[in-house]
Write an enzyme that holds these catalytic residues in place. Structure first.
Site, PDB file in Angstrom:
ATOM      1  N   GLY A 123     -20.271 -20.437 -24.669  1.00 29.10           N
ATOM      2  CA  GLY A 123     -19.372 -20.624 -26.122  1.00 29.10           C
ATOM      3  C   GLY A 123     -18.762 -19.273 -26.653  1.00 29.10           C
ATOM      4  O   GLY A 123     -19.069 -18.173 -25.873  1.00 29.10           O
ATOM      5  N   TYR A 142     -15.573 -22.414 -35.686  1.00 30.80           N
ATOM      6  CA  TYR A 142     -16.506 -22.320 -34.860  1.00 30.80           C
ATOM      7  C   TYR A 142     -17.732 -23.068 -35.470  1.00 30.80           C
ATOM      8  O   TYR A 142     -18.426 -23.807 -34.902  1.00 30.80           O
ATOM      9  CB  TYR A 142     -16.872 -20.801 -34.931  1.00 30.80           C
ATOM     10  CG  TYR A 142     -18.196 -20.459 -33.991  1.00 30.80           C
ATOM     11  CD1 TYR A 142     -18.247 -20.408 -32.762  1.00 30.80           C
ATOM     12  CD2 TYR A 142     -19.730 -20.314 -34.927  1.00 30.80           C
ATOM     13  CE1 TYR A 142     -19.452 -20.170 -32.057  1.00 30.80           C
ATOM     14  CE2 TYR A 142     -20.765 -20.094 -34.364  1.00 30.80           C
ATOM     15  CZ  TYR A 142     -20.626 -19.914 -32.941  1.00 30.80           C
ATOM     16  OH  TYR A 142     -21.761 -19.637 -32.010  1.00 30.80           O
TER      17      TYR A 142
END
Length: 267
Positions: A87, A161
């Site tokens: 990520g 995010y």
């Protein structure tokens, strides 16, 4: 790193060592998880942009295909667990491409390789930011739209995010009880860490005002920020043979941040 007596927990039930695929294995939580599993004697096929058995950019379709092809080749077509750890937190489309679509491609794409395992497991890494403010339009596109449309929205949306992590947790919630997951005996879960002392967080904390803002957004009354090895412990258990019944869950390893932020709202 913390190994302890539970280092062999994955092999204790059957005496057999397991093969794990860990994306994002070259740094942070992925690296700590790799070390944790290998300390238990297990085999890890790591995937990252560097220092891994599989070099693949999960932001791209080519990279996702490379991941599946190389893992299939290296594993001989059989694995025991998938840990979608990779990520990023960079502005715009790459965050959506890697955090959401890359994670889904990892889990769905490698799922057929779990067929030969007696105890298949899949875990992704979400985040405490999954309960932060998010962009509804982007969330809807991630869950029910086309990737190109979601990436276009991600180029201008706020809270990208946090939105990708919310979408990931919701996808897991939706899919975990489906025939191809629960029906095939595959627990599917996520871990939502709080503030973890990765290199990125350490750099951000060099500025006192940035540190204050981040800590205010994710308050952790129990212990504060912690090391990646602590997340690795939970990931190791969730992906081990011992977890035969927990599925569809996002487990908050956050020092109480979710409680502070949402209070009684969950229940």
């Amino acid at each position: 790193m913390t190994t302890g007596e539970s280092g062999n927990e994955g092999s204790a039930a059957t005496g057999a060592l397991r093969t794990y695929v860990v994306t994002g294995s070259a740094s942070g939580i992925g690296l700590a998880t790799r070390a944790r599993l290998e300390a238990g004697g297990h085999r890890v096929i790591g995937a990252d942009l560097r220092d891994a058995e599989v070099i693949a950019d999960l932001a791209t379709q080519d990279g996702r295909r490379t991941l599946i092809e190389r893992v299939t080749e290296l594993s001989g077509g059989r694995i025991d667990a998938i840990l979608a750890v990779a990520g990023v937190d960079i502005a715009g489309p790459p965050t959506a491409s890697i955090n959401y679509y890359g994670a889904l491609a990892t889990m769905d794409g490698l799922r057929p390789l779990l067929k030969g395992s007696p105890t298949p497991r899949v875990v992704a890494v979400s985040s405490i930011t999954s309960v932060h403010p998010f962009d509804q339009e982007l969330l809807d596109l991630l869950l029910d739209g086309k990737e190109e449309d979601a990436l276009a929205r991600a180029a201008e949306a706020p809270q990208v995010y946090a939105t990708t992590k919310r979408a990931l947790s919701r996808w897991i919630r939706r899919r975990a009880v489906a025939e191809e997951w629960a029906g095939a005996g595959i627990p599917l879960n996520a871990v939502a860490p709080g503030l973890v002392r990765t290199e990125l967080l350490k750099r951000l904390f060099e500025d006192p005002e940035t540190e204050r803002r981040i800590q205010a957004g994710s308050p952790m009354p129990l212990g504060g920020p912690y090391e990646p090895e602590d997340v690795a412990e939970l990931l190791a258990w969730l992906s081990s043979e011992k977890n035969g019944h927990m599925t569809g869950q996002t487990i908050f390893l956050d020092g109480g941040a979710d409680v502070v932020l949402r209070g009684d709202a969950t229940w």
